[in-house]
Design a protein around this motif. Structure first.
Motif, PDB file in Angstrom:
ATOM      1  N   ASN A 178       0.833  -1.215   0.000  1.00 58.55           N
ATOM      2  CA  ASN A 178       0.000   0.000   0.000  1.00 58.55           C
ATOM      3  C   ASN A 178       0.865   1.260   0.000  1.00 58.55           C
ATOM      4  O   ASN A 178       0.654   2.193   0.778  1.00 58.55           O
ATOM      5  CB  ASN A 178      -0.960  -0.005   1.196  1.00 58.55           C
ATOM      6  CG  ASN A 178      -1.890  -1.193   1.174  1.00 58.55           C
ATOM      7  OD1 ASN A 178      -2.239  -1.701   0.111  1.00 58.55           O
ATOM      8  ND2 ASN A 178      -2.287  -1.662   2.345  1.00 58.55           N
ATOM      9  N   ASN A 179       1.881   1.247  -0.881  1.00 57.50           N
ATOM     10  CA  ASN A 179       2.772   2.395  -1.106  1.00 57.50           C
ATOM     11  C   ASN A 179       3.746   2.672   0.033  1.00 57.50           C
ATOM     12  O   ASN A 179       4.405   3.710   0.035  1.00 57.50           O
ATOM     13  CB  ASN A 179       1.970   3.671  -1.411  1.00 57.50           C
ATOM     14  CG  ASN A 179       1.159   3.550  -2.686  1.00 57.50           C
ATOM     15  OD1 ASN A 179       1.670   3.051  -3.702  1.00 57.50           O
ATOM     16  ND2 ASN A 179      -0.090   3.986  -2.645  1.00 57.50           N
ATOM     17  N   VAL A 180       3.842   1.763   1.022  1.00 51.96           N
ATOM     18  CA  VAL A 180       4.831   1.902   2.089  1.00 51.96           C
ATOM     19  C   VAL A 180       5.957   0.896   1.812  1.00 51.96           C
ATOM     20  O   VAL A 180       5.709  -0.298   1.685  1.00 51.96           O
ATOM     21  CB  VAL A 180       4.220   1.651   3.473  1.00 51.96           C
ATOM     22  CG1 VAL A 180       5.277   1.783   4.560  1.00 51.96           C
ATOM     23  CG2 VAL A 180       3.062   2.610   3.723  1.00 51.96           C
TER      24      VAL A 180
ATOM     25  N   ALA B 199      -3.589  -8.764   3.514  1.00 52.04           N
ATOM     26  CA  ALA B 199      -5.045  -8.902   3.524  1.00 52.04           C
ATOM     27  C   ALA B 199      -5.618  -8.690   2.128  1.00 52.04           C
ATOM     28  O   ALA B 199      -4.962  -8.095   1.259  1.00 52.04           O
ATOM     29  CB  ALA B 199      -5.652  -7.880   4.479  1.00 52.04           C
ATOM     30  N   PRO B 200      -6.827  -9.176   1.879  1.00 53.58           N
ATOM     31  CA  PRO B 200      -7.486  -8.844   0.621  1.00 53.58           C
ATOM     32  C   PRO B 200      -7.520  -7.334   0.425  1.00 53.58           C
ATOM     33  O   PRO B 200      -7.696  -6.574   1.382  1.00 53.58           O
ATOM     34  CB  PRO B 200      -8.901  -9.411   0.798  1.00 53.58           C
ATOM     35  CG  PRO B 200      -8.739 -10.508   1.786  1.00 53.58           C
ATOM     36  CD  PRO B 200      -7.665 -10.058   2.725  1.00 53.58           C
ATOM     37  N   GLU B 201      -7.296  -6.899  -0.781  1.00 56.56           N
ATOM     38  CA  GLU B 201      -7.288  -5.486  -1.186  1.00 56.56           C
ATOM     39  C   GLU B 201      -5.950  -4.797  -0.912  1.00 56.56           C
ATOM     40  O   GLU B 201      -5.709  -3.709  -1.420  1.00 56.56           O
ATOM     41  CB  GLU B 201      -8.434  -4.675  -0.549  1.00 56.56           C
ATOM     42  CG  GLU B 201      -9.820  -5.295  -0.707  1.00 56.56           C
ATOM     43  CD  GLU B 201     -10.193  -5.560  -2.147  1.00 56.56           C
ATOM     44  OE1 GLU B 201      -9.736  -4.808  -3.046  1.00 56.56           O
ATOM     45  OE2 GLU B 201     -10.936  -6.534  -2.397  1.00 56.56           O
ATOM     46  N   ASP B 202      -5.053  -5.381  -0.098  1.00 58.89           N
ATOM     47  CA  ASP B 202      -3.711  -4.814   0.019  1.00 58.89           C
ATOM     48  C   ASP B 202      -2.999  -4.954  -1.320  1.00 58.89           C
ATOM     49  O   ASP B 202      -3.079  -6.001  -1.975  1.00 58.89           O
ATOM     50  CB  ASP B 202      -2.891  -5.556   1.084  1.00 58.89           C
ATOM     51  CG  ASP B 202      -3.259  -5.166   2.506  1.00 58.89           C
ATOM     52  OD1 ASP B 202      -3.915  -4.127   2.680  1.00 58.89           O
ATOM     53  OD2 ASP B 202      -2.883  -5.904   3.431  1.00 58.89           O
ATOM     54  N   VAL B 203      -2.280  -3.917  -1.728  1.00 62.22           N
ATOM     55  CA  VAL B 203      -1.491  -3.937  -2.960  1.00 62.22           C
ATOM     56  C   VAL B 203      -0.028  -4.044  -2.571  1.00 62.22           C
ATOM     57  O   VAL B 203       0.473  -3.229  -1.785  1.00 62.22           O
ATOM     58  CB  VAL B 203      -1.729  -2.670  -3.801  1.00 62.22           C
ATOM     59  CG1 VAL B 203      -0.856  -2.684  -5.058  1.00 62.22           C
ATOM     60  CG2 VAL B 203      -3.206  -2.540  -4.177  1.00 62.22           C
ATOM     61  N   HIS B 204       0.667  -5.036  -3.110  1.00 64.21           N
ATOM     62  CA  HIS B 204       2.049  -5.210  -2.665  1.00 64.21           C
ATOM     63  C   HIS B 204       2.928  -5.782  -3.777  1.00 64.21           C
ATOM     64  O   HIS B 204       2.449  -6.366  -4.748  1.00 64.21           O
ATOM     65  CB  HIS B 204       2.099  -6.127  -1.428  1.00 64.21           C
ATOM     66  CG  HIS B 204       1.902  -7.581  -1.720  1.00 64.21           C
ATOM     67  ND1 HIS B 204       2.901  -8.512  -1.573  1.00 64.21           N
ATOM     68  CD2 HIS B 204       0.823  -8.259  -2.174  1.00 64.21           C
ATOM     69  CE1 HIS B 204       2.444  -9.704  -1.900  1.00 64.21           C
ATOM     70  NE2 HIS B 204       1.193  -9.577  -2.251  1.00 64.21           N
ATOM     71  N   ASN B 205       4.231  -5.578  -3.636  1.00 59.65           N
ATOM     72  CA  ASN B 205       5.225  -6.184  -4.514  1.00 59.65           C
ATOM     73  C   ASN B 205       6.586  -6.152  -3.827  1.00 59.65           C
ATOM     74  O   ASN B 205       6.784  -5.436  -2.844  1.00 59.65           O
ATOM     75  CB  ASN B 205       5.293  -5.478  -5.865  1.00 59.65           C
ATOM     76  CG  ASN B 205       5.877  -4.088  -5.758  1.00 59.65           C
ATOM     77  OD1 ASN B 205       5.238  -3.185  -5.217  1.00 59.65           O
ATOM     78  ND2 ASN B 205       7.086  -3.897  -6.258  1.00 59.65           N
ATOM     79  N   PHE B 206       7.534  -6.952  -4.353  1.00 61.25           N
ATOM     80  CA  PHE B 206       8.875  -7.037  -3.792  1.00 61.25           C
ATOM     81  C   PHE B 206       9.911  -6.485  -4.768  1.00 61.25           C
ATOM     82  O   PHE B 206       9.739  -6.561  -5.988  1.00 61.25           O
ATOM     83  CB  PHE B 206       9.234  -8.494  -3.483  1.00 61.25           C
ATOM     84  CG  PHE B 206       8.532  -9.071  -2.283  1.00 61.25           C
ATOM     85  CD1 PHE B 206       9.059  -8.925  -1.005  1.00 61.25           C
ATOM     86  CD2 PHE B 206       7.346  -9.774  -2.427  1.00 61.25           C
ATOM     87  CE1 PHE B 206       8.412  -9.460   0.101  1.00 61.25           C
ATOM     88  CE2 PHE B 206       6.689 -10.319  -1.334  1.00 61.25           C
ATOM     89  CZ  PHE B 206       7.238 -10.160  -0.062  1.00 61.25           C
TER      90      PHE B 206
ATOM     91  N   PRO C 114       2.153  -1.816   7.581  1.00 63.95           N
ATOM     92  CA  PRO C 114       2.817  -2.799   6.722  1.00 63.95           C
ATOM     93  C   PRO C 114       4.202  -3.122   7.267  1.00 63.95           C
ATOM     94  O   PRO C 114       4.910  -2.259   7.768  1.00 63.95           O
ATOM     95  CB  PRO C 114       2.908  -2.080   5.373  1.00 63.95           C
ATOM     96  CG  PRO C 114       1.819  -1.066   5.405  1.00 63.95           C
ATOM     97  CD  PRO C 114       1.731  -0.621   6.840  1.00 63.95           C
ATOM     98  N   GLY C 115       4.593  -4.355   7.150  1.00 63.52           N
ATOM     99  CA  GLY C 115       5.916  -4.744   7.606  1.00 63.52           C
ATOM    100  C   GLY C 115       5.873  -6.080   8.320  1.00 63.52           C
ATOM    101  O   GLY C 115       4.837  -6.728   8.416  1.00 63.52           O
TER     102      GLY C 115
END
Length: 286
Positions: free
Chosen positions: A45-47, A60-67, A112-113
């Motif tokens: 989520n942009n963090v 969680a559902p709806e969280d946007v994430h990438n590595f 987040p983390g």
């Protein structure tokens, strides 16, 4: 934005990458991500923050994430929906599990983390993670029951760590801010207990009169207690409409509405759409 759907109650995936191969995405399920080895950055989520071996993430559902990978990284993903728990009759009932996960997701201090701050809990979760790996591969009788029980235990440990962080961070607040934060926490924890949501009951819990606690709440949040509780319940209703197969009548009963008609009226006042239409628009069974 890519959205990934899961059509099974539980899936385990392991990946090893030098370069992350997926674009930022969200999904209709939960993920517990274990960093087996490697380093880099994880953005939720942009963090953006650094990750390292033995970190654990709850997505969680709806969280946007990438590595973003610096050193070759091995990931283990536990992907699951709430049906993993509701299919197991030996677990607490569906309502109890939903209360637990909703409390995690709606705790405003969950950032987040890496979600674990106690190293003993971290060791325990990694031991449980080995049990899940073994049962998933073996697929022996009762493996599904064992997996659902162990995932439930992991979530309880995550919830404990979130609550521990929450209590620790409260020392940063002024006395006045701490009092309103205590009231908000009381509401989020007891929102399913309808008798405890009466203004007089909330006031008694904090040694205050109904007028005093209403004045404090309005001053600190801008909302009345009743309005805050209604808004919070609407958040929970949206979550259940998106992510569970509960009927609207079941949701209404659990969250303290008189009946399905009452819930529909309040929901439409907030969102100008009925729960049934909202549920259909979010690809959930009516």
């Amino acid at each position: 934005m890519t959205r990934i759907n899961l059509y099974q109650s539980f899936v385990l995936h392991q990946y090893q990458f030098d370069v992350w191969e997926f674009e930022p995405h969200n999904h209709n399920f939960f993920e517990i991500i274990f960093i087996e080895e490697g380093t880099g950055y994880h953005t939720i989520n942009n963090v953006r923050f650094k990750y390292k071996p033995k970190d654990i993430f709850l997505i969680a559902p709806e969280d946007v994430h990438n590595f973003e990978i610096e050193d070759r990284t091995t990931f283990t993903y536990f992907k699951f929906t709430e049906t993993l728990f509701t299919q197991n009759k030996q677990l607490p009932d569906r309502a109890y599990w939903l209360h637990r996960i909703e409390h995690i997701l709606h705790n405003p201090n969950l950032m987040p983390g890496d979600v674990i701050n106690d190293e003993n809990d971290r060791k325990l979760i990694w031991q449980i993670h080995e049990v899940v790996l073994s049962e998933y591969v073996s697929d022996e009788p009762y493996s599904k029951n064992i997996i659902s029980n162990t995932i439930s235990t992991i979530l309880s440990l995550i919830a404990r760590n979130i609550e521990r962080s929450y209590r620790k961070n409260r020392t940063k607040y002024t006395k006045k801010s701490s009092r309103i934060d205590d009231v908000l926490s009381y509401i989020r924890t007891n929102v399913y207990e309808h008798e405890l949501m009466k203004t007089n009951e909330i006031a008694n819990s904090f040694g205050m009169s109904a007028n005093s606690i209403n004045a404090l709440f309005k001053r600190e949040t801008g909302d009345s207690i009743r309005q805050y509780i209604e808004n919070y319940r609407m958040q929970l209703v949206q979550y259940r409409l998106r992510n569970t197969d509960q009927t609207i009548a079941e949701i209404a009963y659990e969250l303290g509405f008189t009946d399905e008609s009452h819930l529909t009226k309040v929901f439409k006042k907030h969102y100008q759409i009925t729960p049934k239409v909202f549920k259909k628009a979010n690809n959930a069974p009516a």
